[in-house]
Design a protein around this motif. Structure first.
Motif, short mmCIF file in Angstrom:
data_model
loop_
_atom_site.label_atom_id
_atom_site.label_comp_id
_atom_site.label_asym_id
_atom_site.label_seq_id
_atom_site.Cartn_x
_atom_site.Cartn_y
_atom_site.Cartn_z
N GLU A 117 24.43 -7.79 -33.91
CA GLU A 117 25.21 -6.88 -34.83
C GLU A 117 25.93 -7.89 -35.52
O GLU A 117 26.41 -8.79 -35.31
CB GLU A 117 25.85 -6.02 -33.77
CG GLU A 117 26.68 -5.08 -34.58
CD GLU A 117 27.60 -4.09 -33.56
OE1 GLU A 117 28.18 -3.12 -34.22
OE2 GLU A 117 27.54 -4.39 -32.52
N ALA A 118 26.13 -7.21 -36.79
CA ALA A 118 26.93 -7.76 -37.81
C ALA A 118 28.39 -7.89 -37.39
O ALA A 118 28.77 -6.89 -37.10
CB ALA A 118 26.84 -7.05 -39.16
N ALA A 119 29.00 -9.03 -37.77
CA ALA A 119 30.42 -9.23 -37.27
C ALA A 119 31.30 -8.11 -37.86
O ALA A 119 32.36 -7.73 -37.51
CB ALA A 119 30.97 -10.40 -37.68
N GLY A 120 31.10 -7.75 -39.08
CA GLY A 120 31.87 -6.79 -39.88
C GLY A 120 33.16 -7.57 -40.60
O GLY A 120 33.35 -8.80 -40.50
N GLY A 121 34.00 -6.58 -40.92
CA GLY A 121 35.23 -6.88 -41.26
C GLY A 121 36.43 -7.21 -40.16
O GLY A 121 35.98 -7.52 -39.13
N GLU A 122 37.53 -7.18 -40.66
CA GLU A 122 38.71 -7.35 -39.68
C GLU A 122 38.67 -6.30 -38.50
O GLU A 122 39.13 -6.54 -37.45
CB GLU A 122 39.80 -7.26 -40.45
CG GLU A 122 40.20 -8.43 -41.40
CD GLU A 122 41.56 -8.69 -41.80
OE1 GLU A 122 42.33 -7.73 -41.64
OE2 GLU A 122 41.76 -9.55 -42.73
N ASP A 123 38.20 -5.28 -38.73
CA ASP A 123 37.96 -4.11 -37.80
C ASP A 123 36.71 -4.37 -36.93
O ASP A 123 36.53 -3.41 -35.91
CB ASP A 123 38.49 -2.81 -38.24
CG ASP A 123 37.37 -2.37 -39.35
OD1 ASP A 123 36.28 -3.28 -39.84
OD2 ASP A 123 37.59 -1.24 -39.80
N GLY A 124 35.84 -5.15 -37.10
CA GLY A 124 34.56 -5.08 -36.62
C GLY A 124 33.65 -4.20 -37.13
O GLY A 124 32.35 -4.21 -36.72
#
Length: 398
Positions: A117-124
């Motif tokens: 899964e992509a780590a995403g931004g600060e909110d995941g």
């Protein structure tokens, strides 16, 4: 429950149930950090046409065939070679057949690949936007009506890939021009608009509306509607290398458009209502795109055509190019009464493009093709969601 369904449930559970205590999700800055074990269960339900997925896979395979067999592709904690990725995608493509259901497609993918899964931004989470292939009025000759030049790549533009200098600069490059023996930044948008490239014979065509041309630059490709009724397609050739700066953010900061109302449609309406402000606002984005004529549909950063609803653009420094992925978010759909509704969007896609505004592990752009529906999705999508990438299983890679 049939044996096929039981097997699907087993595969989903094996792939998506997190083990141990969940780790905090922090912004990724390196490819090794961009993908992680899935944090929680996620249903893999594909809502697109299998044939379009097969087409997109074929374009990734065509590109992979041009790469060295030993070239490395980083999937977070895993690394595979181009040979391994190509073999897995070829196997999958051969198993996408007519009449395949969403559950059957998922099963066949999980037989060959495992998800990260992509780590995403600060909110995941990941912010999903859209892009499309706009159509604008243009002429191959300059007239009083068609006066905004559409430039091809200048001969004095120098592109320098940085990866040969250090591996940590993978997928990074700088653009500039020579000033004596010094490499200096290339001309900005305002300087180019002011005539820095005039007289060099770089004009491919002339646009009727400079604002419409600006949005073709943002999208990376487009169609020119010529006065005789014919069309010519243009696509990205190069850029001046200046950083992309959002004019939407500028107008939000200036209080011209409320943040919650911002969209491509709102931007265009504001620029049309404030023509004296156009040059100032457009020049805020110093990035400038040069074009070339295309003989096919829109082309992504792999140099291959992108597929409507099946190709995405991500940060090329973080995610493996040409790889299989899965997105889960929402898309806008226009209702018969003219209103816009939001519907779930979940499908397998291929990572086949990048863009100046697509930075970090928390940004993805989805390609929507041509036409009013594509323009709607490209203009309004700014939805959060989740993104998976699929790495060949170790047994398959061996």
């Amino acid at each position: 429950m049939t044996s096929r369904c039981m097997r699907l449930v087993f595969l989903l559970a094996a792939c998506f149930l997190a083990t141990g205590c969940p780790r905090p999700w922090t912004p990724a800055t390196r490819p090794e950090e961009a993908l992680r074990e899935p944090s929680r269960l996620m249903e893999l339900r594909d809502d697109g046409e299998p044939e379009a997925l097969k087409t997109a896979i074929a374009e990734s395979l065509t590109w992979l065939n041009t790469r060295s067999a030993d070239e490395r592709f980083v999937f977070g904690p895993r690394t595979v070679t181009a040979r391994e990725l190509r073999a897995a995608l070829e196997h999958l493509r051969s198993r996408i057949t007519d009449g395949l259901t969403s559950a059957e497609l998922t099963t066949r993918i999980l037989e060959v690949f495992e998800p990260l899964e992509a780590a995403g931004g600060e909110d995941g989470l990941v912010l999903f936007t859209g892009y499309y292939e706009p159509s604008i009025e243009a002429s191959l000759t300059r007239t009083e009506e068609y006066a905004t030049p559409i430039y091809g790549a200048p001969k004095d533009l120098i592109e320098v890939p940085l990866e040969p200098f250090a591996e940590r600069f993978k997928a990074e490059r700088v653009f500039g021009r020579l000033d004596g023996r010094r490499l200096v930044p290339y001309w900005s948008r305002g300087e180019i608009r002011g005539g820095k490239l005039s007289g060099q014979g770089l004009e491919l065509a002339w646009a009727k509306d400079p604002v419409a041309l600006f949005f073709v630059e943002v999208q990376g490709s487009g169609t020119l509607r010529l006065p005789d009724g014919t069309e010519r397609r243009i696509g990205y050739a190069s850029s001046n290398g200046r950083p992309y700066r959002s004019i939407g953010s500028l107008l939000i900061q200036e209080g011209a458009i409320p943040r919650e109302a911002m969209s491509m449609q709102a931007l265009r309406a504001w620029l049309a209502a404030n023509p004296r402000q156009c040059n100032r606002v457009l020049d805020f984005n110093e990035s400038y795109v040069f074009f070339r004529f295309l003989e096919s549909s829109a082309v992504g950063s792999l140099g291959r055509p992108v597929t409507t609803g099946r190709s995405i653009a991500t940060d090329a420094k973080l995610f493996p190019r040409g790889a299989l992925a899965f997105l889960q978010t929402e898309r806008p759909v226009r209702q018969p009464d003219g209103t816009v509704a939001w519907r779930p969007l979940s499908r397998f896609v291929l990572n086949q493009d990048t863009g100046g505004a697509i930075k970090g592990a928390g940004r993805v752009d989805v390609f929507w093709g041509r036409g009013p529906d594509a323009e709607l999705a490209a203009g309004m999508m700014k939805q959060k969601g989740r993104l998976l990438f699929f790495v060949p299983r170790r047994t398959v890679a061996r």
